[in-house]
Design an enzyme around this catalytic site. Structure first.
Site, PDB file in Angstrom:
ATOM      1  N   SER A   1       0.808  -1.219   0.000  1.00  0.00           N
ATOM      2  CA  SER A   1       0.000   0.000   0.000  1.00  0.00           C
ATOM      3  C   SER A   1       0.843   1.272   0.000  1.00  0.00           C
ATOM      4  CB  SER A   1      -0.917   0.003   1.229  1.00  0.00           C
ATOM      5  OG  SER A   1      -0.137  -0.161   2.391  1.00  0.00           O
TER       6      SER A   1
ATOM      7  N   THR B   1      -2.314   3.274   3.834  1.00  0.00           N
ATOM      8  CA  THR B   1      -1.566   4.534   3.800  1.00  0.00           C
ATOM      9  C   THR B   1      -0.837   4.771   5.117  1.00  0.00           C
ATOM     10  OG1 THR B   1      -3.196   5.485   2.338  1.00  0.00           O
ATOM     11  CG2 THR B   1      -1.860   7.035   3.619  1.00  0.00           C
TER      12      THR B   1
ATOM     13  N   THR C   1       1.509   6.890   0.149  1.00  0.00           N
ATOM     14  CA  THR C   1       0.577   5.821  -0.226  1.00  0.00           C
ATOM     15  C   THR C   1       0.700   5.472  -1.701  1.00  0.00           C
ATOM     16  OG1 THR C   1      -1.750   5.160  -0.063  1.00  0.00           O
ATOM     17  CG2 THR C   1      -1.340   7.355  -0.910  1.00  0.00           C
TER      18      THR C   1
ATOM     19  N   ARG D   1      -6.590   8.500 -10.824  1.00  0.00           N
ATOM     20  CA  ARG D   1      -7.208   8.785  -9.521  1.00  0.00           C
ATOM     21  C   ARG D   1      -6.145   9.225  -8.493  1.00  0.00           C
ATOM     22  NH1 ARG D   1      -6.701   6.911  -3.939  1.00  0.00           N
ATOM     23  NH2 ARG D   1      -8.728   7.122  -2.962  1.00  0.00           N
TER      24      ARG D   1
ATOM     25  N   GLY E   1      -6.000  10.353  -4.283  1.00  0.00           N
ATOM     26  CA  GLY E   1      -6.765  10.342  -3.033  1.00  0.00           C
ATOM     27  C   GLY E   1      -6.457  11.532  -2.151  1.00  0.00           C
TER      28      GLY E   1
ATOM     29  N   THR F   1      -5.646   7.721   7.162  1.00  0.00           N
ATOM     30  CA  THR F   1      -5.507   6.535   6.331  1.00  0.00           C
ATOM     31  C   THR F   1      -6.915   6.072   5.968  1.00  0.00           C
ATOM     32  OG1 THR F   1      -4.486   4.331   6.222  1.00  0.00           O
ATOM     33  CG2 THR F   1      -5.486   4.938   8.311  1.00  0.00           C
ATOM     34  N   GLY F   2      -7.029   5.274   4.920  1.00  0.00           N
ATOM     35  CA  GLY F   2      -8.346   4.781   4.540  1.00  0.00           C
ATOM     36  C   GLY F   2      -8.831   5.399   3.245  1.00  0.00           C
TER      37      GLY F   2
HETATM   38  N1  GLY Z   1      -5.848   7.257   1.796  1.00  0.00           N
HETATM   39  C1  GLY Z   1      -5.227   6.892   0.607  1.00  0.00           C
HETATM   40  C2  GLY Z   1      -6.050   7.018  -0.581  1.00  0.00           C
HETATM   41  O1  GLY Z   1      -7.264   6.988  -0.523  1.00  0.00           O
HETATM   42  O2  GLY Z   1      -5.497   7.140  -1.641  1.00  0.00           O
END
Ligand code: GLY
Length: 333
Positions: A90, A192, A210, A220, A222, A243-244
């Site tokens: 990750s 992350t 991440t 994409r 985040g 994180t998440g």
């Molecule tokens: N928290 C990392 C992401 O959604 O890319």
């Protein structure tokens, strides 16, 4: 610098006596267990805290603090440990790719003066946290993306390498058999990496790194590289990182929210919990994704809170490197 010397130096910094007092056996603490200096004033505890079980990363960051270096140096060194860990899927090398098989990395770093550097959609470079620091320190910008970020990294001396490991390539090939696109709540207790540190001067820095959501659409990005979402530090108040599922953190500007809640008087724990509740209030279905926040305030108090069970944090403070399971919202009871 040996641990005791580091702690004593923290004491001598004027804000950190407390840390020293606690660690070398004095019991000068307030009722809320915050250490105090000889004048009874609450002061700062040096600390490193990170999302997930990342003992080696927090140990590295603490080692840097013990050498008398800055929280910013500690953050970069700590994040690099996980970025170089090819087994983690990750972050950095070994990160799971997007739908097209490309590993794309996001990272950011923020210092005590409110300076910020970020890279998004960076390919072929194992240490995005270090590229983010270079963006902060060597350019007039705060964020570089994609091909431009890669070009800047190469010109800055970083080496290009294939970040798709055999393990992650096989996982992607398997995913392609069904191409079922679901956010992954928690990959092997690792996702992350967000990290916050306070150094012996009482200064705060943070970082976040991440490979983003596994099998995401190409392009994409985040929350992790976005100031205020994946990370925010205000050296007068504290710092927070996430994180998440980035989409949900972005919609509520979670890390900035937590720092502002601490500014209003909430503890780091209360602020993290309220930021999760903000996400809950905006979602009909909270079962299918994970969010975890960590925070630290200017005194070195920490907080952490998850949306689901299974969010862990690692904290290095007063010479102890410890994992804790976070409390969480969605108990489904
Ligand atoms: N928290 C990392 C992401 O959604 O890319």
């Amino acid at each position: 610098m040996k641990r005791r010397t580091f702690i004593q130096n923290a004491s001598l910094s004027g804000v950190g006596l407390v840390a020293g007092a606690a660690a070398i056996g004095c019991n000068n603490k307030t009722e809320s267990n915050v250490p105090v200096d000889a004048a009874g004033k609450e002061a700062v505890l040096p600390v490193v805290i990170a999302t997930w079980n990342v003992h080696d990363a927090t140990a590295k960051a603490w080692e840097v603090l013990e050498e008398g270096r800055s929280a910013l140096d500690a953050i970069e060194a700590g994040c690099r440990v996980e970025e170089a860990n090819a087994e983690g899927q990750s972050v950095g090398i070994g990160g799971l790719p997007d739908r097209d098989g490309n590993v794309t990395l996001d990272a950011c770093i923020m210092d005590k003066d409110g300076n910020y550097g970020s890279v998004v959609y960076l390919q072929d470079i194992k240490h995005p946290i270090s590229v983010a620091r270079k963006v902060m320190e060597d350019t007039p910008h705060v964020m570089l993306a994609g091909a431009g970020a890669r070009q800047f990294a190469l010109e800055s001396g970083f080496e290009a390498e294939d970040l798709l490991t055999e393990k992650s390539r096989k996982a992607w090939e398997k995913w392609k058999e069904t191409s079922e696109y679901k956010p992954i709540i928690n990959i092997e207790n690792h996702d992350t990496i967000g990290m916050l540190a306070i150094d012996a001067n009482g200064d705060i820095a943070g970082g976040c790194t991440t490979s983003g959501l596994a099998y995401k659409m190409a392009g994409r990005v985040g929350d992790s590289p976005i100031i205020g979402a994946g990370l925010f530090v205000d050296n007068e108040i504290g710092g927070a990182t996430a994180t998440g599922l980035g989409e949900e953190v972005l919609k509520t500007v979670g890390s900035f929210l937590i720092v502002e809640l601490m500014r209003q008087g909430k503890s780091p724990q209360q602020a993290c919990k309220e930021a999760i509740q903000r996400i809950v209030a905006k979602n009909d279905n909270i079962d299918n994704f994970q969010i975890g926040y960590i925070a630290v305030n200017k005194k070195g108090e920490v907080g952490y809170y998850g949306l689901q069970e299974g969010f862990w944090v690692t904290k290095y403070q007063e010479g102890k490197n410890e994992n804790s399971a976070s409390d969480y919202y969605n108990k489904k009871s």
